[in-house]
Design a protein around this motif. Structure first.
Motif, mmCIF file in Angstrom:
data_model
loop_
_atom_site.group_PDB
_atom_site.id
_atom_site.type_symbol
_atom_site.label_atom_id
_atom_site.label_comp_id
_atom_site.label_asym_id
_atom_site.label_seq_id
_atom_site.Cartn_x
_atom_site.Cartn_y
_atom_site.Cartn_z
ATOM 1 N N VAL A 1 -3.924 55.472 -25.939
ATOM 2 C CA VAL A 1 -5.334 55.792 -25.726
ATOM 3 C C VAL A 1 -5.458 56.384 -24.330
ATOM 4 C CG1 VAL A 1 -7.653 54.839 -25.427
ATOM 5 C CG2 VAL A 1 -6.179 53.986 -27.264
ATOM 6 N N ASN A 2 -5.986 57.592 -24.259
ATOM 7 C CA ASN A 2 -6.159 58.256 -22.978
ATOM 8 C C ASN A 2 -7.553 57.956 -22.437
ATOM 9 O OD1 ASN A 2 -5.517 59.953 -20.794
ATOM 10 N ND2 ASN A 2 -6.611 61.638 -21.763
ATOM 11 N N LEU A 3 -7.616 57.301 -21.308
ATOM 12 C CA LEU A 3 -8.901 57.037 -20.679
ATOM 13 C C LEU A 3 -9.370 58.294 -19.955
ATOM 14 C CD1 LEU A 3 -8.485 53.423 -19.264
ATOM 15 C CD2 LEU A 3 -9.496 54.165 -21.433
ATOM 16 N N LEU A 4 -10.606 58.682 -20.199
ATOM 17 C CA LEU A 4 -11.179 59.870 -19.580
ATOM 18 C C LEU A 4 -11.793 59.571 -18.227
ATOM 19 C CD1 LEU A 4 -12.945 61.342 -22.727
ATOM 20 C CD2 LEU A 4 -10.682 61.926 -21.802
ATOM 21 N N GLY A 5 -12.157 58.306 -18.009
ATOM 22 C CA GLY A 5 -12.765 57.920 -16.743
ATOM 23 C C GLY A 5 -12.786 56.416 -16.612
ATOM 24 N N ILE A 6 -12.905 55.960 -15.371
ATOM 25 C CA ILE A 6 -13.006 54.533 -15.078
ATOM 26 C C ILE A 6 -13.833 54.372 -13.813
ATOM 27 C CG2 ILE A 6 -10.822 54.525 -13.814
ATOM 28 C CD1 ILE A 6 -10.388 51.633 -14.921
ATOM 29 N N GLN A 7 -14.663 53.356 -13.783
ATOM 30 C CA GLN A 7 -15.495 53.039 -12.622
ATOM 31 C C GLN A 7 -15.495 51.515 -12.500
ATOM 32 O OE1 GLN A 7 -16.759 54.486 -9.783
ATOM 33 N NE2 GLN A 7 -17.842 56.007 -10.980
ATOM 34 N N THR A 8 -14.963 51.006 -11.415
ATOM 35 C CA THR A 8 -14.808 49.560 -11.247
ATOM 36 C C THR A 8 -15.316 49.123 -9.888
ATOM 37 O OG1 THR A 8 -12.822 49.621 -12.618
ATOM 38 C CG2 THR A 8 -13.127 47.668 -11.285
ATOM 39 N N ILE A 9 -15.908 47.941 -9.860
ATOM 40 C CA ILE A 9 -16.289 47.342 -8.584
ATOM 41 C C ILE A 9 -16.094 45.831 -8.695
ATOM 42 C CG2 ILE A 9 -18.739 47.091 -9.154
ATOM 43 C CD1 ILE A 9 -19.235 47.862 -6.127
ATOM 44 N N ALA A 10 -15.712 45.224 -7.596
ATOM 45 C CA ALA A 10 -15.524 43.778 -7.540
ATOM 46 C C ALA A 10 -16.330 43.230 -6.377
ATOM 47 C CB ALA A 10 -14.052 43.432 -7.364
ATOM 48 N N ALA A 11 -16.915 42.065 -6.611
ATOM 49 C CA ALA A 11 -17.671 41.393 -5.554
ATOM 50 C C ALA A 11 -17.735 39.905 -5.875
ATOM 51 C CB ALA A 11 -19.082 41.964 -5.451
ATOM 52 N N GLU A 12 -17.571 39.113 -4.849
ATOM 53 C CA GLU A 12 -17.737 37.668 -4.936
ATOM 54 C C GLU A 12 -16.955 37.045 -6.089
ATOM 55 O OE1 GLU A 12 -21.919 36.772 -4.817
ATOM 56 O OE2 GLU A 12 -22.174 37.791 -2.901
ATOM 57 N N GLY A 13 -15.708 37.498 -6.289
ATOM 58 C CA GLY A 13 -14.825 36.877 -7.266
ATOM 59 C C GLY A 13 -14.940 37.390 -8.690
ATOM 60 N N SER A 14 -15.793 38.373 -8.939
ATOM 61 C CA SER A 14 -15.939 38.944 -10.275
ATOM 62 C C SER A 14 -15.813 40.456 -10.198
ATOM 63 C CB SER A 14 -17.310 38.598 -10.861
ATOM 64 O OG SER A 14 -17.456 37.213 -11.025
ATOM 65 N N TYR A 15 -15.487 41.079 -11.324
ATOM 66 C CA TYR A 15 -15.453 42.533 -11.374
ATOM 67 C C TYR A 15 -16.217 43.011 -12.600
ATOM 68 C CZ TYR A 15 -12.100 42.428 -15.167
ATOM 69 O OH TYR A 15 -11.505 42.202 -16.368
ATOM 70 N N GLY A 16 -16.652 44.239 -12.519
ATOM 71 C CA GLY A 16 -17.226 44.960 -13.650
ATOM 72 C C GLY A 16 -16.530 46.302 -13.711
ATOM 73 N N CYS A 17 -16.199 46.743 -14.918
ATOM 74 C CA CYS A 17 -15.422 47.965 -15.078
ATOM 75 C C CYS A 17 -15.940 48.742 -16.279
ATOM 76 C CB CYS A 17 -13.956 47.598 -15.284
ATOM 77 S SG CYS A 17 -12.888 49.004 -15.592
ATOM 78 N N PHE A 18 -16.302 49.999 -16.054
ATOM 79 C CA PHE A 18 -16.692 50.891 -17.142
ATOM 80 C C PHE A 18 -15.516 51.815 -17.416
ATOM 81 C CE2 PHE A 18 -20.664 49.855 -14.946
ATOM 82 C CZ PHE A 18 -21.423 49.389 -16.010
ATOM 83 N N VAL A 19 -15.165 51.979 -18.685
ATOM 84 C CA VAL A 19 -14.122 52.927 -19.061
ATOM 85 C C VAL A 19 -14.655 53.854 -20.153
ATOM 86 C CG1 VAL A 19 -12.170 51.464 -18.407
ATOM 87 C CG2 VAL A 19 -13.031 51.386 -20.742
ATOM 88 N N TRP A 20 -14.153 55.086 -20.123
ATOM 89 C CA TRP A 20 -14.520 56.085 -21.123
ATOM 90 C C TRP A 20 -13.245 56.592 -21.763
ATOM 91 C CZ3 TRP A 20 -16.733 55.419 -16.472
ATOM 92 C CH2 TRP A 20 -18.113 55.230 -16.439
ATOM 93 N N ALA A 21 -13.310 56.811 -23.070
ATOM 94 C CA ALA A 21 -12.167 57.338 -23.809
ATOM 95 C C ALA A 21 -12.662 58.418 -24.765
ATOM 96 C CB ALA A 21 -11.479 56.216 -24.588
#
Length: 141
Positions: A102-122
Motif C-alpha cells: 500500500v503506497n501512502l500518498l501523505g502523512i501528517q502526525t503530531i505528538a503531545a503529552e504522551g499521545s499522538y494523532g496521525c492522518f494518512v492518505w492512500a
C-alpha cells in the motif's frame, strides 16, 4: 504493546487568499459555528493561494458550515490513527502497510503529552487493503 485506534474520516480542502488574517477569519467562523477540528494545516500553493486542510470531528457539521458560509471545499478521505506516543510507535504499522504494497500518498502526525494523532492518505485502490491492515494492528474503531 500500547493500544492504537483508527477511524476513517473526511478531510476538507479550502483555498484562501494568501494574505494576513485569512486563516484567523476562517478560524473565527469555525468557532462561531461550533465546529471542532481534529486537524488543520496548510501552505502556500504554486499559484500563490493558500490551501488549508481541515479534518473536523463531525463531517456533517462541517459540510453544513461550508454550505452556509458559501465556501468552496473539496472533500477527501483520510485514515486517523491515534495512540500512546513512544519511540517507534508507528513503525510496526508502517511496516505492515508497506508489506501489503500500500503506497501512502501523505502523512501528517503530531505528538503531545504522551499521545499522538496521525492522518494518512492512500490511493483509493488501496483503501480496502489499508482497512484490513489497520483492523489487524489496531484496536476496534
Amino acid at each position: 504493546m500500547a493500544t492504537m485506534r483508527w477511524s476513517q474520516m473526511t478531510d476538507f480542502a479550502i483555498d484562501l487568499p494568501n494574505r494576513p488574517g485569512e486563516l484567523a477569519r476562517l478560524a473565527a467562523r469555525l468557532r462561531a459555528a461550533d465546529v471542532n477540528l481534529l486537524g488543520l494545516w496548510g501552505a502556500e500553493t504554486d499559484d500563490g493561494q493558500g490551501t488549508f486542510y481541515c479534518v473536523p470531528e463531525s463531517s456533517d457539521q462541517f459540510r453544513e458550515f461550508a454550505r452556509s458560509a458559501e465556501l468552496d471545499v473539496r472533500e477527501g478521505l483520510t485514515f486517523y490513527l491515534r495512540g500512546e506516543d513512544y519511540v517507534g510507535a508507528l513503525v510496526r504499522t508502517l511496516e505492515q502497510i508497506a508489506g501489503a504494497n500500500v503506497n501512502l500518498l501523505g502523512i501528517q502526525t503530531i505528538a503531545a503529552e504522551g499521545s499522538y494523532g496521525c492522518f494518512v492518505w492512500a490511493d483509493e485502490n488501496d483503501w480496502d487493503r489499508l482497512v484490513r491492515i489497520l483492523d489487524e494492528v489496531c484496536q476496534p474503531r
